[in-house]
Design an enzyme around this catalytic site. Structure first.
Site, PDB file in Angstrom:
ATOM      1  N   TYR A   1      93.256 -53.338  -7.717  1.00 37.71           N
ATOM      2  CA  TYR A   1      92.122 -52.424  -7.553  1.00 37.71           C
ATOM      3  C   TYR A   1      92.235 -51.237  -8.508  1.00 37.71           C
ATOM      4  O   TYR A   1      93.321 -50.660  -8.650  1.00 37.71           O
ATOM      5  CB  TYR A   1      92.097 -51.860  -6.121  1.00 37.71           C
ATOM      6  CG  TYR A   1      91.609 -52.836  -5.079  1.00 37.71           C
ATOM      7  CD1 TYR A   1      90.331 -53.377  -5.137  1.00 37.71           C
ATOM      8  CD2 TYR A   1      92.424 -53.173  -3.999  1.00 37.71           C
ATOM      9  CE1 TYR A   1      89.894 -54.253  -4.153  1.00 37.71           C
ATOM     10  CE2 TYR A   1      91.986 -54.046  -3.019  1.00 37.71           C
ATOM     11  CZ  TYR A   1      90.721 -54.587  -3.108  1.00 37.71           C
ATOM     12  OH  TYR A   1      90.285 -55.439  -2.130  1.00 37.71           O
TER      13      TYR A   1
ATOM     14  N   LYS B   1     112.923 -41.010  19.144  1.00 39.31           N
ATOM     15  CA  LYS B   1     111.483 -40.717  19.200  1.00 39.31           C
ATOM     16  C   LYS B   1     110.725 -41.606  18.214  1.00 39.31           C
ATOM     17  O   LYS B   1     111.345 -42.226  17.353  1.00 39.31           O
ATOM     18  CB  LYS B   1     111.257 -39.239  18.892  1.00 39.31           C
ATOM     19  CG  LYS B   1     111.665 -38.832  17.480  1.00 39.31           C
ATOM     20  CD  LYS B   1     111.697 -37.314  17.301  1.00 39.31           C
ATOM     21  CE  LYS B   1     112.140 -36.952  15.898  1.00 39.31           C
ATOM     22  NZ  LYS B   1     112.372 -35.495  15.766  1.00 39.31           N
TER      23      LYS B   1
END
Ligand SMILES: *Cc1c(COP(=O)(O)O)cnc(C)c1O
Length: 364
Positions: A257, A34
């Site tokens: 950042y 899956k």
């Protein structure tokens, strides 16, 4: 060109499948593919496993992709079906169904009245032994089973399954789940399945007729503080990039950042061409290991969309263009995941389409 890539080693996949076969030596194996084969590539993974006795997927779309790619094995839909219209497709494509709710039994009953296709529907009745996710409550199991047993369109005997909630962490509770599933189904004839990867490793007596490994076949361990290699498994995915810049930084300067990391000495920063836009977790903290030239160096500062920074050390001999491994054989996912407060599953599932996939060691 930017060299960010996921290298998928199909020989490692086959090796892991064999390892699972050896652990669960009296059971058949349904390989769980899956979510695009846990991010490794649905069709490529399934095509490399002709030994698999069955495949398991979450959605009808995934199952149809496998059929389109000429995968012949049985395929199980782990969430069953959602609408009546899916049933003829399920019959035509020889898909098997998990049934977990009375509403699905009602739909099959009404479908049986008008069905054009007579091919039997192969169903797995899911029992909820304590996960409280999908499955018939233990006191509904008998009623659901007797209804299903009376349906001509359903192949008999109905197969039986359940699912562990904590086979990686709580073995007493897992034992209770095994007891409950065993007792609730003891008068029933069908084949049984319960064990996911952690259940396969921890509970031999829950292997029953079919085991359902996902993570194990991709070479990672579901058990805390362990790695796939502890169980003779090999990482299938290697997520790689390269150093795109190296620059000196003086003590006291910050990187990235938000200024989440400050150099506490003069050192060299390496910029690596991979970021959260490629699926590397933005939550990875300062100190997350990254493999460069045979050693692990710490991630420093926030992960950006397209790149991240590592501390190469003040005496770094590295060069722009050198290979960097974010996870793979040199650095297992299980070791990286805790630094991002996550698990190996989300790391491999999260690699994005921007990353080039390269399949190696396949034979066709
Ligand atoms: C995803 C899934 C599995 C495989 O789980 P792993 O922990 O990856 O082995 C097995 N059974 C069911 C029902 C699942 O949804």
């Amino acid at each position: 060109m930017r060299s960010t890539k996921a290298v998928i080693d199909l020989a490692a996949l086959k090796h892991n499948f064999k390892t699972v076969k050896a652990i669960a030596n009296n059971s058949k194996v349904m390989a769980v593919v899956k979510a695009n084969g846990y991010g490794h590539g649905l069709v490529e993974i399934a095509s490399a496993l002709p030994e698999a006795d069955m495949f398991a997927v979450a959605t009808l779309e995934e199952a149809l992709s496998l059929r389109k790619a000429d995968i012949k094995q049985a395929i199980l839909l782990l969430e069953g079906f959602f609408e009546l219209e899916e049933l003829p497709i399920i019959q035509q494509q020889n898909l098997q169904l998990v049934l977990h709710h009375q509403s699905q039994i009602d739909l099959i009953k009404s479908y049986q009245e008008t069905a054009q296709i007579k091919a039997p529907i192969k169903v797995w009745m899911k029992c909820d032994s304590g996960m409280f996710r999908l499955g018939f409550a233990l006191d509904q199991v008998e009623s659901a089973h007797s209804q299903l047993s009376q349906l001509n369109i359903v192949e008999q005997p109905v197969k039986l399954m359940s699912h562990f909630s904590s086979a990686d962490s709580d073995q007493n509770f897992s034992e209770e789940q095994i007891e409950k599933f065993t007792n609730a189904t003891k008068e029933m004839l069908g084949q049984r399945s319960m064990a996911n990867s952690a259940g396969i490793l921890a509970h031999k007596r829950a292997h029953w007729d079919w085991v359902r490994p996902g993570l194990l076949i991709y070479g990672a361990s579901p058990m805390p503080y362990t790695q796939g290699s502890d169980y003779d498994l090999q990482p299938v995915m290697s997520l790689e990039s390269q150093l795109m810049a190296i620059k000196p930084i003086t003590k006291g300067e910050s990187v990235g950042y938000g200024r989440h990391w400050f150099a506490d000495q003069n050192t060299n920063i390496g910029l690596v061409a991979i970021g959260y836009g490629d699926g590397y977790p933005r939550h990875a903290k300062n100190g997350t290991p990254v493999w460069v030239n045979g050693r692990e160096v710490p991630l420093v500062g926030r992960v950006s969309m397209d790149m991240l920074a590592v501390d190469l050390g003040s005496d770094s001999q590295d060069s722009v263009g050198d290979r960097v491994v974010l996870w793979g054989k040199e650095l297992p996912m299980e070791k990286v995941a805790p630094h991002a407060e996550t698990i190996a599953y989300t790391l491999c599932c999260g690699v994005t389409r921007r990353v080039k996939f390269e399949y190696i060691n396949g034979y066709s």
